[in-house]
Motif scaffolding. Structure first.
Motif, PDB file in Angstrom:
ATOM      1  N   PRO A 267       0.814  -1.225   0.000  1.00 56.59           N
ATOM      2  CA  PRO A 267       0.000   0.000   0.000  1.00 56.59           C
ATOM      3  C   PRO A 267       0.845   1.273   0.000  1.00 56.59           C
ATOM      4  N   MET A 269       0.472   5.260   0.923  1.00 62.13           N
ATOM      5  CA  MET A 269      -0.452   6.093   1.695  1.00 62.13           C
ATOM      6  C   MET A 269       0.079   7.509   1.816  1.00 62.13           C
ATOM      7  N   ASN A 289      -2.398   0.257  -5.207  1.00 58.72           N
ATOM      8  CA  ASN A 289      -2.969   0.047  -3.900  1.00 58.72           C
ATOM      9  C   ASN A 289      -2.747   1.318  -3.073  1.00 58.72           C
ATOM     10  N   TYR A 291      -3.823   4.775  -0.695  1.00 62.40           N
ATOM     11  CA  TYR A 291      -4.689   5.331   0.333  1.00 62.40           C
ATOM     12  C   TYR A 291      -4.321   6.792   0.565  1.00 62.40           C
ATOM     13  N   LYS A 390      -9.533   5.224  -0.148  1.00 63.94           N
ATOM     14  CA  LYS A 390      -8.713   4.327  -0.962  1.00 63.94           C
ATOM     15  C   LYS A 390      -9.101   4.543  -2.416  1.00 63.94           C
ATOM     16  N   LYS A 399     -13.151   4.935   3.295  1.00 59.11           N
ATOM     17  CA  LYS A 399     -12.948   3.687   4.004  1.00 59.11           C
ATOM     18  C   LYS A 399     -13.334   3.817   5.467  1.00 59.11           C
TER      19      LYS A 399
END
Lengths: 406, 303
Positions: A267, A269, A289, A291, A390, A399
């Motif tokens: 992920p 982020m 992926n 966030y 996300k 989310k």
């Protein structure tokens, strides 16, 4: 040797001159021909350049609030003129805009900035003249709690307020989500060396370590950098299970994409600086992926924001309201309410009037588009809600909404 | 060690891009002794040319291989035409002016091109996600991971560089170019149309810059009006590093610069923040010990 010498002597000159090419200015004049006295609300935001999508959303949202106030005659006997200034994402340009607004004796308050690094230049100048600066987007803690915010909090600017919460909350909330929900143990921290990015990474790292995680590496990107091949390889070798990025989307988006293309599938982020549709557009398909947190609740979750959203649409602005539109609308409402309280009966905007406006803003109790708006003793909003998004099927999907309690 | 080779390969990819742009600087300098500071913008406009074709003209049903080929061709043509246009309008009238005049003009052209894209291209101040026309994925070459795009970038850059080399050293036009570089007056006496040769030089530089624009879009989407500034600066550095005026030197300089940046990123603490500093330290060191650059010839004094 003549020509070679020429190269060596002129190159630095040329480089300097080319750097200047980024400068330029754009003026816009507001309306206001009426018998009413004129008060100005300024704005400092990036109206051109890669962050202009955010800046134009801010400009339009403030414009909307001010037009509504003028139409309804909210501030009796006064006409509000809107005076937006372009900071071009550059702290020096933003500082110059602040000093221009500070020297205008019709300016009562300013909305802005987008970037914390620019607020650090603008706030001192406006504070000297007791002009309120209210930001819908700054999240660096030092703006309200001083440079030593980690140990002792001391408010540096009495006239600075914000309706966005700080990175102490945002970074910690993200770290909590990464550790608890995504079960990440090893993080690689990358930031853009600017005030916002550094502060956010620090807040994230501190909380992530408290949760038992480790920081396996830190590194930086440079403004306008688009190619990250070797940084991707470096990150990959450190085998993190989450990459946290502190910075804005113009650098963050290609970095996220190149990480994913280069085989770093963990992920990615970041904070509110990533929340823009061009972040998603750059990622392309299949989406990485990714966030990102943003300050405040999601607009579609707020019944209070419905009127704002429909008014914004009805006003027919060319640009979307973007990530900070609702916050900016509320910032403008705060100012308009303060002006409505202070200005009737006054003849000019002098120092004592400005001081009264600062007090009125400090005492704000308002139901805005983003919820209840009020300020604590540092000028921070009491609304500390953060939402985690996300990237899914081409957009930011909510989310989790909440706050960080410690 | 594996990581060292990984960074070496990443450096090669970046270096290939720098080298393609640096060739344009070095060829123009070799022929007319002008640092064409607008070259970075010619690269940028090429990338926009390719983007425009894909975004506004090509049907989305087109197979991506053909689309890529067309985007590449149009980008190269855009840059080449622009380079020829700039030469005709901005530099040729100043052919016999003092040397500073075309240099300052080049900066003017650079600013004009950048601002034109920012102001007149639809929504030009915002980055444009470049079409991803090449399959995504990675290959593992003995522990070194490269994306398909990386391999494509290196291969295309090498093919273009070899083609250029063959053209300059094997063809009659190439011979005329070299003659003009050595001594334009004598070349003219021998029947070389030097004005035509100068235009051809600008066009060649433009073709390579346009290709580089597409490659940049492929490895570092999105493109915006500012990408020419940094790329131009780096390529100019590469050209000086290799010895400005020397074609092989520009390629060597480009690869050196790319590799130094990649290795600095990996092995210097917080290297990404300092990689540009390292690139320029290498430049300074080379210029201290070899003022003409790595492969630079001693520069002739020209009347």
């Amino acid at each position: 040797m003549r020509s070679l010498r020429l190269v060596r002597y002129t190159a630095p000159l040329l480089i300097g001159a080319l750097a200047l090419s980024a400068c330029g200015s754009k003026k816009e004049s507001g309306a206001g021909a009426s018998s009413d006295k004129v008060v100005k609300i300024g704005m400092i935001a990036p109206l051109t350049g890669s962050l202009s999508a955010l800046g134009l959303g801010m400009k339009n949202s403030a414009d909307l609030a001010i037009n509504q106030a003028n139409k309804n005659g909210t501030v009796k006997g006064w006409k509000i003129q809107f005076d937006p200034q372009d900071d071009q994402e550059d702290p020096n340009t933003g500082g110059a805009a602040a000093s221009k607004l500070a020297s205008d004796n019709q300016v009562a308050a300013v909305i802005g900035t987008l970037q914390s690094s620019i607020a650090l230049q603008a706030a001192p100048q406006l504070n000297k003249q007791s002009i309120v600066l209210i930001s819908p987007a700054n999240t660096n803690p030092s703006l309200t709690q001083g440079q030593t915010y980690l140990t002792t909090k001391k408010r540096p600017f009495a006239s600075y307020f914000r309706v966005a919460t700080t990175d102490l909350i945002q970074g910690a909330f993200a770290a909590d989500y990464a550790a608890s929900t995504l079960k990440a143990k090893k993080v690689y921290l990358v930031n853009d060396k600017l005030v916002y990015g550094q502060g956010l990474c620090q807040a994230f790292g501190t909380e992530f370590k408290k949760k038992g995680g480790t920081v396996v590496g830190t590194d930086f990107v440079t403004k306008d950098q688009k190619e990250f091949g070797s940084l991707v390889s470096k990150v990959k070798a450190a085998k993190p299970d989450l990459v946290f990025y502190g910075g804005q989307f113009p650098e963050g988006a290609p970095f996220a994409k190149q990480l994913s293309d280069g085989g770093v599938k963990v992920p990615f982020m970041g904070g509110d600086g990533l929340v823009d549709k061009s972040f998603v557009a750059t990622l392309g398909t299949p989406t990485a992926n990714s966030y990102a947190t943003n300050v405040g609740a999601a607009v579609e979750d707020l019944p209070s924001a419905a009127t704002y959203v429909s008014d914004y649409k009805a006003a027919g602005y060319k640009d979307a309201f973007s990530a900070y539109g609702p916050n900016t609308y509320d910032a403008a409402q705060v100012l308009i309410a303060a002006l409505a309280k202070v200005l009737p009966g006054k003849t000019t905007i002098d120092d004592s009037v400005r001081a009264e406006i600062v007090q009125a803003v400090q005492a704000t109790q308002l139901d805005g588009a983003t919820g209840k708006v009020s300020f604590d003793e540092f000028g921070d909003t009491t609304n500390k809600v953060i939402t985690m998004y996300k990237v899914e099927s081409g957009e930011f999907k909510k989310k989790e909404t909440g706050t960080f309690a410690g | 060690m594996q990581q060292f080779f990984q960074q070496l390969s990443d450096g090669l990819v970046l270096g290939a891009l720098y080298a393609l742009i640096a060739l344009g600087y070095t060829m123009v300098y070799g022929i007319v002794q002008l640092i064409n500071f607008a070259h970075g913008e010619i690269f940028m406009v090429g990338a926009f040319g390719g983007y425009t074709l894909y975004h506004y003209v090509l049907p989305s049903s087109l197979p991506s291989g053909i689309a890529l080929l067309l985007v590449l061709l149009v980008a190269m043509l855009t840059s080449a035409l622009l380079a020829a246009f700039v030469e005709r309008v901005a530099y040729r009238p100043l052919r016999n002016a003092p040397r500073l005049a075309p240099l300052i003009t080049a900066i003017g052209v650079s600013i004009a091109l950048q601002e034109s894209i920012r102001l007149f291209y639809p929504n030009g101040s915002v980055g444009k996600p470049f079409p991803q026309l090449f399959p995504r994925g990675t290959v593992d070459l003995g522990g070194v991971t490269l994306t398909y795009v990386d391999l494509f970038v290196i291969s295309l850059a090498l093919v273009l560089m070899l083609t250029l080399r063959t053209f300059v050293f094997r063809s009659a036009t190439g011979r005329a170019m070299r003659a003009t570089a050595q001594d334009p007056d004598t070349a003219r006496l021998m029947g070389v149309d030097t004005d035509r040769i100068i235009v051809i030089t600008f066009v060649l530089g433009g073709l390579l810059a346009g290709a580089a624009g597409v490659l940049q879009g492929m490895i570092a989407s999105p493109i915006d009006f500012k990408i020419g500034f940094i790329a131009g600066l780096k390529a100019f550095t590469a050209a000086v590093l290799g010895g400005i005026g020397n074609i092989t030197g520009a390629v060597l300089g480009g690869f050196t610069l790319g590799i130094v940046e990649a290795l600095a990123t990996q092995y210097v603490p917080n290297g990404s923040a300092l990689k540009d500093s390292f690139a320029f330290v290498v430049l300074v060191l080379v210029l201290v010990f070899r003022p003409t650059g790595l492969l630079g010839e001693s520069v002739r004094s020209r009347a």
